[in-house]
Scaffold this motif. Sequence first.
Motif, PDB file in Angstrom:
ATOM      1  N   GLU A 103       0.807  -1.222   0.000  1.00 22.28           N
ATOM      2  CA  GLU A 103       0.000   0.000   0.000  1.00 22.28           C
ATOM      3  C   GLU A 103       0.844   1.277   0.000  1.00 22.28           C
ATOM      4  O   GLU A 103       0.311   2.382  -0.103  1.00 22.28           O
ATOM      5  CB  GLU A 103      -0.992   0.013   1.170  1.00 22.28           C
ATOM      6  CG  GLU A 103      -0.388  -0.090   2.537  1.00 22.28           C
ATOM      7  CD  GLU A 103      -0.264  -1.526   3.058  1.00 22.28           C
ATOM      8  OE1 GLU A 103      -0.155  -1.687   4.278  1.00 22.28           O
ATOM      9  OE2 GLU A 103      -0.257  -2.482   2.259  1.00 22.28           O
ATOM     10  N   ARG A 104       2.151   1.150   0.058  1.00 23.75           N
ATOM     11  CA  ARG A 104       2.996   2.347   0.019  1.00 23.75           C
ATOM     12  C   ARG A 104       2.798   3.149  -1.267  1.00 23.75           C
ATOM     13  O   ARG A 104       2.975   4.352  -1.276  1.00 23.75           O
ATOM     14  CB  ARG A 104       4.462   1.981   0.221  1.00 23.75           C
ATOM     15  CG  ARG A 104       5.120   1.307  -0.957  1.00 23.75           C
ATOM     16  CD  ARG A 104       6.513   0.862  -0.620  1.00 23.75           C
ATOM     17  NE  ARG A 104       7.320   0.648  -1.811  1.00 23.75           N
ATOM     18  CZ  ARG A 104       8.604   0.393  -1.793  1.00 23.75           C
ATOM     19  NH1 ARG A 104       9.252   0.341  -0.643  1.00 23.75           N
ATOM     20  NH2 ARG A 104       9.256   0.207  -2.908  1.00 23.75           N
ATOM     21  N   VAL A 105       2.398   2.485  -2.343  1.00 24.14           N
ATOM     22  CA  VAL A 105       2.195   3.198  -3.616  1.00 24.14           C
ATOM     23  C   VAL A 105       1.001   4.145  -3.566  1.00 24.14           C
ATOM     24  O   VAL A 105       0.870   5.020  -4.424  1.00 24.14           O
ATOM     25  CB  VAL A 105       2.043   2.230  -4.815  1.00 24.14           C
ATOM     26  CG1 VAL A 105       3.305   1.402  -4.993  1.00 24.14           C
ATOM     27  CG2 VAL A 105       0.833   1.346  -4.653  1.00 24.14           C
ATOM     28  N   GLU A 106       0.145   3.973  -2.561  1.00 25.61           N
ATOM     29  CA  GLU A 106      -1.028   4.833  -2.431  1.00 25.61           C
ATOM     30  C   GLU A 106      -0.722   6.124  -1.662  1.00 25.61           C
ATOM     31  O   GLU A 106      -1.572   7.013  -1.593  1.00 25.61           O
ATOM     32  CB  GLU A 106      -2.154   4.053  -1.736  1.00 25.61           C
ATOM     33  CG  GLU A 106      -2.597   2.851  -2.541  1.00 25.61           C
ATOM     34  CD  GLU A 106      -3.466   1.889  -1.746  1.00 25.61           C
ATOM     35  OE1 GLU A 106      -3.990   2.276  -0.690  1.00 25.61           O
ATOM     36  OE2 GLU A 106      -3.594   0.736  -2.199  1.00 25.61           O
ATOM     37  N   GLU A 107       0.477   6.229  -1.113  1.00 23.77           N
ATOM     38  CA  GLU A 107       0.856   7.415  -0.358  1.00 23.77           C
ATOM     39  C   GLU A 107       0.975   8.626  -1.287  1.00 23.77           C
ATOM     40  O   GLU A 107       1.447   8.495  -2.425  1.00 23.77           O
ATOM     41  CB  GLU A 107       2.223   7.206   0.313  1.00 23.77           C
ATOM     42  CG  GLU A 107       2.178   6.319   1.520  1.00 23.77           C
ATOM     43  CD  GLU A 107       1.454   6.986   2.675  1.00 23.77           C
ATOM     44  OE1 GLU A 107       1.944   7.979   3.222  1.00 23.77           O
ATOM     45  OE2 GLU A 107       0.363   6.482   3.032  1.00 23.77           O
ATOM     46  N   HIS A 133       7.928  10.140  -5.081  1.00 19.39           N
ATOM     47  CA  HIS A 133       6.785   9.262  -5.334  1.00 19.39           C
ATOM     48  C   HIS A 133       7.163   7.808  -5.023  1.00 19.39           C
ATOM     49  O   HIS A 133       8.056   7.247  -5.657  1.00 19.39           O
ATOM     50  CB  HIS A 133       6.349   9.358  -6.805  1.00 19.39           C
ATOM     51  CG  HIS A 133       5.895  10.725  -7.201  1.00 19.39           C
ATOM     52  ND1 HIS A 133       4.577  11.114  -7.124  1.00 19.39           N
ATOM     53  CD2 HIS A 133       6.588  11.798  -7.671  1.00 19.39           C
ATOM     54  CE1 HIS A 133       4.471  12.362  -7.547  1.00 19.39           C
ATOM     55  NE2 HIS A 133       5.669  12.805  -7.875  1.00 19.39           N
ATOM     56  N   SER A 134       6.458   7.211  -4.063  1.00 21.71           N
ATOM     57  CA  SER A 134       6.689   5.805  -3.728  1.00 21.71           C
ATOM     58  C   SER A 134       6.332   4.921  -4.917  1.00 21.71           C
ATOM     59  O   SER A 134       5.410   5.224  -5.676  1.00 21.71           O
ATOM     60  CB  SER A 134       5.850   5.398  -2.520  1.00 21.71           C
ATOM     61  OG  SER A 134       6.255   6.112  -1.380  1.00 21.71           O
TER      62      SER A 134
END
Length: 178
Positions: A103-107, A133-134
């Motif tokens: 879920e880090r890509v949603e940061e 950007h993650s």
Amino acid sequence: MKVTVPDVKTGSTYTCSRCAEPHDGPPLGYGMPAPAHWTPEVADQPGSVLGEEQCVIAGSHFFVRARLVIPVTDLGTEFDWGVWVSVSAANFEGMSTLWDKPERVEEPPYFGWLSTILPVYEPTTLNLKTKLHSQPIGNRPLVELEPTDHPLAVEQRTGITAARVQWFAEQVLHTDKS
């Protein structure tokens, strides 16, 4: 300045304008092994650690390794600067907590300062404003520079040519031989 040069897998060669010798490549990326602020003196301070992906200086300055990507317009590929970005303690903690979580890509992007001096740019690239950007697990974060008139920011927006990539190689690979 130490620059990490990745293995060249392009299968092409070029004749260097600095040494007149043929070289494999040119490489489509270079990486810096540490933030610009990392020194032997800093390494000996309590709370300082330099890892592969993260760095902390004296327990109060936080850095993340990232990729600053520039399109190579005439090759349909990308050039990659491996850089370091300083982030706040809160953002460093947040990134670290999510480091191994999908879920880090949603940061949302993290604000940071470019903490790498790229040797081919004037004025210096140190302390350019960034958004970090993650990316999916296993991929370094991507750096988006603030859209200024700095040459690096312009190249990130508009791209470079294969000739510029070769020029980078001629400069970077001969920094100790100038």
